[in-house]
Design a protein around this motif. Sequence first.
Motif, short mmCIF file in Angstrom:
data_model
loop_
_atom_site.label_atom_id
_atom_site.label_comp_id
_atom_site.label_asym_id
_atom_site.label_seq_id
_atom_site.Cartn_x
_atom_site.Cartn_y
_atom_site.Cartn_z
N ALA A 54 0.82 -1.21 0.00
CA ALA A 54 0.00 0.00 0.00
C ALA A 54 0.86 1.26 0.00
N LEU A 55 1.88 1.30 0.83
CA LEU A 55 2.75 2.46 0.90
C LEU A 55 3.50 2.69 -0.41
N LYS A 56 4.00 1.61 -0.98
CA LYS A 56 4.73 1.72 -2.25
C LYS A 56 3.79 2.18 -3.37
N SER A 124 -14.64 -5.29 0.91
CA SER A 124 -15.18 -6.62 1.23
C SER A 124 -14.18 -7.72 0.88
N VAL A 125 -13.49 -7.59 -0.25
CA VAL A 125 -12.49 -8.59 -0.62
C VAL A 125 -11.35 -8.58 0.40
N ALA A 126 -10.90 -7.38 0.77
CA ALA A 126 -9.84 -7.28 1.77
C ALA A 126 -10.26 -7.94 3.08
N GLY A 197 -9.37 -0.56 -11.42
CA GLY A 197 -7.94 -0.82 -11.34
C GLY A 197 -7.50 -1.34 -9.98
N PHE A 198 -6.20 -1.28 -9.73
CA PHE A 198 -5.59 -1.78 -8.49
C PHE A 198 -6.25 -1.11 -7.28
N SER A 199 -6.41 -1.90 -6.21
CA SER A 199 -7.05 -1.36 -5.00
C SER A 199 -6.53 -2.11 -3.78
N VAL A 200 -7.13 -1.80 -2.65
CA VAL A 200 -6.81 -2.49 -1.41
C VAL A 200 -7.00 -4.00 -1.54
N ALA A 201 -7.88 -4.43 -2.43
CA ALA A 201 -8.13 -5.87 -2.59
C ALA A 201 -6.85 -6.62 -2.94
N GLU A 202 -6.08 -6.09 -3.89
CA GLU A 202 -4.83 -6.76 -4.28
C GLU A 202 -3.78 -6.69 -3.18
N CYS A 203 -3.82 -5.63 -2.35
CA CYS A 203 -2.88 -5.55 -1.23
C CYS A 203 -3.03 -6.75 -0.30
#
Length: 280
Positions: A54-56, A124-126, A197-203
């Motif tokens: 997330a930070l990166k 929700s995914v996270a 696109g990319f979100s917290v879910a992929e984190c």
Amino acid sequence: QQQPPEVGVAAAAAAIAGELAGGGGGRGAMAAAARAPTLRSFYYSSCGLRALIALKYKGVRFEYEPVPRTSMAQHSPTGLAPALVHGTSSISDTSAIIEYVDTVFDGPGLIPRGDAVSAAHARSVAQIVNSSIQIYQNWTGRVEHEVYGLLPEGTTEAEKERIWREWATKFIMRGFGMVERVIEGLNPHGDFVMPSGFSVAECYLLPQMNNAVRFYDMDIPHLFPHITRVCRSAAALPAVQQSNPWRLPDAPEHTRELPPEAFFSFLYGPAYCHPAPAHD
């Protein structure tokens, strides 16, 4: 009573803004963001990897401070990794850390903006990973104390290992099944969980896929093609490549010398996965 992550985030942001600017409103928030935070964790923490990604991705200038797992209680009120220190505030729990980072710092959004429904789907995914998978497959403090403690005296170490792996695999399968269905409904042919696109879910998904393949020999690419697709897309992003935990200063020296594809080999299943280095 524990506060929801959003409440904790708002309180921490307000405290830092007041500390740095005497309650100066917007100027305080800008001053808070200008001070580099410190991420305290250890290289093999999957929760720490969520925060690192997330930070990166946000492009936040931050410091990484290695803390041994056995010493985290001195740096986090929960005793768990990671902890984010910003000003005089120390924020624990990855969900709160990521919401805080997304709120305080400029950069691409981790929570979809301007669309409450999309934001809820990403969260929700996270939370499926956080609450329905990782908490049950994490050996430390879960299987050792709660599951092993129920076994008859004299249970062999080999039998404990078998039970542990069955327990963990059960919850990974169940939780990833939920996520797979969510992606099927949201973005069945896209590169990421969310169409935006990319979100917290992929984190959350990337570290959990790593755990499933590397530590439980689960053939995620065969079992969950949607999860595999979005994780491979996320891993191709420069910010995610830069989040490789095997390059952190507390990782074993030999892993720091490996090419990035060694860590990310989990994306292709157990047959291609480089083994994890030993740790405490």
